[in-house]
Design a protein around this motif. Sequence first.
Motif, PDB file in Angstrom:
ATOM      1  N   GLN A  11       3.598  -5.143  -9.638  1.00 40.69           N
ATOM      2  CA  GLN A  11       3.636  -3.872  -8.888  1.00 40.69           C
ATOM      3  C   GLN A  11       4.179  -3.025  -9.662  1.00 40.69           C
ATOM      4  O   GLN A  11       5.316  -3.382 -10.636  1.00 40.69           O
ATOM      5  CB  GLN A  11       4.757  -4.043  -7.590  1.00 40.69           C
ATOM      6  N   MET A  12       3.894  -1.561 -10.018  1.00 38.73           N
ATOM      7  CA  MET A  12       4.416  -0.662 -10.661  1.00 38.73           C
ATOM      8  C   MET A  12       4.770   0.691 -10.152  1.00 38.73           C
ATOM      9  O   MET A  12       4.194   0.907  -9.203  1.00 38.73           O
ATOM     10  CB  MET A  12       3.337  -0.368 -11.812  1.00 38.73           C
ATOM     11  N   CYS A  13       5.535   1.392 -10.667  1.00 40.50           N
ATOM     12  CA  CYS A  13       5.720   2.765 -10.526  1.00 40.50           C
ATOM     13  C   CYS A  13       5.022   3.508 -11.622  1.00 40.50           C
ATOM     14  O   CYS A  13       6.196   4.068 -12.419  1.00 40.50           O
ATOM     15  CB  CYS A  13       7.174   3.172 -10.011  1.00 40.50           C
ATOM     16  N   ALA A 210      -0.179  -3.224  -6.006  1.00 37.78           N
ATOM     17  CA  ALA A 210       0.209  -1.671  -5.433  1.00 37.78           C
ATOM     18  C   ALA A 210       1.006  -1.190  -6.424  1.00 37.78           C
ATOM     19  O   ALA A 210       1.789  -1.724  -7.003  1.00 37.78           O
ATOM     20  CB  ALA A 210       0.660  -1.723  -4.232  1.00 37.78           C
ATOM     21  N   GLN A 211       1.114   0.299  -6.459  1.00 40.04           N
ATOM     22  CA  GLN A 211       1.816   1.516  -6.818  1.00 40.04           C
ATOM     23  C   GLN A 211       3.121   1.329  -5.880  1.00 40.04           C
ATOM     24  O   GLN A 211       2.891   1.207  -4.639  1.00 40.04           O
ATOM     25  CB  GLN A 211       1.330   2.620  -6.974  1.00 40.04           C
ATOM     26  N   VAL A 212       4.220   1.510  -6.263  1.00 37.58           N
ATOM     27  CA  VAL A 212       5.366   1.815  -5.455  1.00 37.58           C
ATOM     28  C   VAL A 212       6.478   2.786  -5.887  1.00 37.58           C
ATOM     29  O   VAL A 212       6.687   2.880  -6.876  1.00 37.58           O
ATOM     30  CB  VAL A 212       6.193   0.419  -5.393  1.00 37.58           C
ATOM     31  N   HIS A 224       4.628  -3.093  -1.524  1.00 37.57           N
ATOM     32  CA  HIS A 224       4.368  -4.232  -0.854  1.00 37.57           C
ATOM     33  C   HIS A 224       3.023  -4.989  -1.361  1.00 37.57           C
ATOM     34  O   HIS A 224       2.041  -5.136  -0.567  1.00 37.57           O
ATOM     35  CB  HIS A 224       4.206  -4.070   0.695  1.00 37.57           C
ATOM     36  N   SER A 225       2.967  -5.235  -2.612  1.00 38.78           N
ATOM     37  CA  SER A 225       1.549  -5.851  -3.422  1.00 38.78           C
ATOM     38  C   SER A 225       1.738  -7.317  -2.602  1.00 38.78           C
ATOM     39  O   SER A 225       2.565  -7.726  -2.205  1.00 38.78           O
ATOM     40  CB  SER A 225       1.850  -6.145  -4.678  1.00 38.78           C
ATOM     41  N   LEU A 226       0.443  -7.550  -2.274  1.00 44.02           N
ATOM     42  CA  LEU A 226       0.512  -8.775  -1.476  1.00 44.02           C
ATOM     43  C   LEU A 226      -0.609  -9.778  -1.933  1.00 44.02           C
ATOM     44  O   LEU A 226      -1.483  -9.477  -2.456  1.00 44.02           O
ATOM     45  CB  LEU A 226      -0.141  -8.513  -0.006  1.00 44.02           C
ATOM     46  N   ILE A 227      -0.350 -10.958  -1.743  1.00 47.64           N
ATOM     47  CA  ILE A 227      -1.464 -12.306  -2.026  1.00 47.64           C
ATOM     48  C   ILE A 227      -1.408 -12.805  -0.647  1.00 47.64           C
ATOM     49  O   ILE A 227      -0.428 -13.260  -0.156  1.00 47.64           O
ATOM     50  CB  ILE A 227      -0.824 -13.198  -3.217  1.00 47.64           C
ATOM     51  N   LEU A 228      -2.717 -12.920  -0.265  1.00 48.19           N
ATOM     52  CA  LEU A 228      -2.955 -13.396   1.167  1.00 48.19           C
ATOM     53  C   LEU A 228      -3.832 -14.835   0.887  1.00 48.19           C
ATOM     54  O   LEU A 228      -4.992 -14.879   0.195  1.00 48.19           O
ATOM     55  CB  LEU A 228      -3.465 -12.496   1.959  1.00 48.19           C
TER      56      LEU A 228
END
Length: 275
Positions: A11-13, A210-212, A224-228
Amino acid sequence: MDHPSKVIAIQMCSGVEPSVNYQYLVRQLEELNLQQPALVCLPEAWLAFCHTSQDSVILSATNTYWITKLKLLCRNYGIWLAAGTIALPHDNERYVAASLLFNDTGDIVAQYNKMHLFDVDVDDNTQGYRESSHCAAGTEVKVVDSPFGRIGLSVCYDVRFPGLYQKMVDQGAQLLLIPSAFTTVTGAAHWQPLLQARAIETQCYVVAAAQVGIHENGRKTFGHSLILSPWGTVLADAKGTCGAVQGDIDLAELMQIRTKMPVQAHNRFKSEFYE
């Protein structure tokens, strides 16, 4: 693949300067200290989250330099890399949002160009987005073999179009990648439900890097990068901070889920839109 394998979402900004974002990626890889084959996934626009779409057009002409550096990173760290999106030239006035998949020897094994472009009005500080003004839409579905299963490539706004993912499953997809830069407004309302729906209906693993945060260009993104799992279970959530989250891909578990509930065999509405 007999044993579970590792997938990682970073996750990055991201800011506007590619060199700064690239160095952040390098630091993350150094901290991960990977001891097994891994697939590292980056967000949409990870290399440069530009002030304007015209800036993305200009940068697209020089981004092959960064692709060369990514090839070296993959070889040096022994990783597969799903490089979010990078702007690449389409013509003099437009770019494509290219999602590149590199293998552990640095070869590009697939390029997917974002198909669904974000032309919407949102009640945030930006108010409106017209991605198609300088971005050209892709036309090809991409599903490729890898040590982590068959990977289907997509980007951000694509997640709202389930027909695309049905087509991927028709082509054997087992792992869906959805790098994103969701707005805070749409993210709070729809991010996790959309991703879980795609995982459940396709019975695929999903990795959504995701970007944050608040970016140099003024944009605000949800994170809220997710792995499902293929059951829709959240295996990892990066929440609201930069950094990496990890999960395991177990194709034996995937096949067990699909055997017990053979959704695709029961589906009487096969997608024809992307033929």
